[in-house]
Design a protein around this motif. Sequence first.
Motif, PDB file in Angstrom:
ATOM      1  N   THR A 111      45.176  -3.325 -40.792  1.00  0.00           N
ATOM      2  CA  THR A 111      46.372  -3.163 -41.770  1.00  0.00           C
ATOM      3  C   THR A 111      46.546  -4.553 -42.382  1.00  0.00           C
ATOM      4  OG1 THR A 111      47.986  -3.934 -40.176  1.00  0.00           O
ATOM      5  CG2 THR A 111      47.577  -1.574 -40.196  1.00  0.00           C
ATOM      6  N   ALA A 137      49.222   2.999 -39.147  1.00  0.00           N
ATOM      7  CA  ALA A 137      47.787   2.637 -39.209  1.00  0.00           C
ATOM      8  C   ALA A 137      47.850   1.637 -37.975  1.00  0.00           C
ATOM      9  CB  ALA A 137      47.471   1.971 -40.377  1.00  0.00           C
ATOM     10  N   ALA A 138      48.914   0.941 -38.024  1.00  0.00           N
ATOM     11  CA  ALA A 138      48.881  -0.421 -37.025  1.00  0.00           C
ATOM     12  C   ALA A 138      49.207   0.388 -35.500  1.00  0.00           C
ATOM     13  CB  ALA A 138      50.043  -1.307 -37.292  1.00  0.00           C
ATOM     14  N   GLY A 184      49.135  -2.637 -47.164  1.00  0.00           N
ATOM     15  CA  GLY A 184      49.680  -1.598 -47.893  1.00  0.00           C
ATOM     16  C   GLY A 184      49.374  -1.612 -49.287  1.00  0.00           C
ATOM     17  N   GLU A 195      44.509   0.557 -36.241  1.00  0.00           N
ATOM     18  CA  GLU A 195      43.728   0.367 -37.352  1.00  0.00           C
ATOM     19  C   GLU A 195      43.913  -1.026 -38.234  1.00  0.00           C
ATOM     20  OE1 GLU A 195      44.186   3.856 -39.908  1.00  0.00           O
ATOM     21  OE2 GLU A 195      43.682   5.330 -38.311  1.00  0.00           O
ATOM     22  N   LEU A 219      51.804   1.894 -43.256  1.00  0.00           N
ATOM     23  CA  LEU A 219      51.185   0.612 -42.671  1.00  0.00           C
ATOM     24  C   LEU A 219      51.638   0.594 -41.123  1.00  0.00           C
ATOM     25  CD1 LEU A 219      49.852  -1.618 -43.936  1.00  0.00           C
ATOM     26  CD2 LEU A 219      51.983  -2.634 -44.171  1.00  0.00           C
TER      27      LEU A 219
END
Length: 86
Positions: free
Chosen positions: A35, A28-29, A39, A33, A25
């Motif tokens: 989020t 991705a952040a 998750g 991206e 997570l």
Amino acid sequence: MVGAIDMRWYVATLATDFAADRRRLRAAADRGEWTGDGGSWAHGTLHDWLDAWAAWAGADSPNHARLEPVTWRSVALQLSVAQTYE
């Protein structure tokens, strides 16, 4: 039959999975991206996860009857359900 050693292994697996989910997570952040799904775990903190466990297993819950007698297997089930229960 599920025993204490199996339970210890399972809890360690849950802890590893939770930590990996939080890392995915954050990564991705960091990449910018989305989020918003939070998750694969429904809860991002131990407090929230334990709260979900308590709610699922509560006396007023329809799941309460499934918990007796308490066994290692029933505790493992409860831990699994709390992972996704909101």
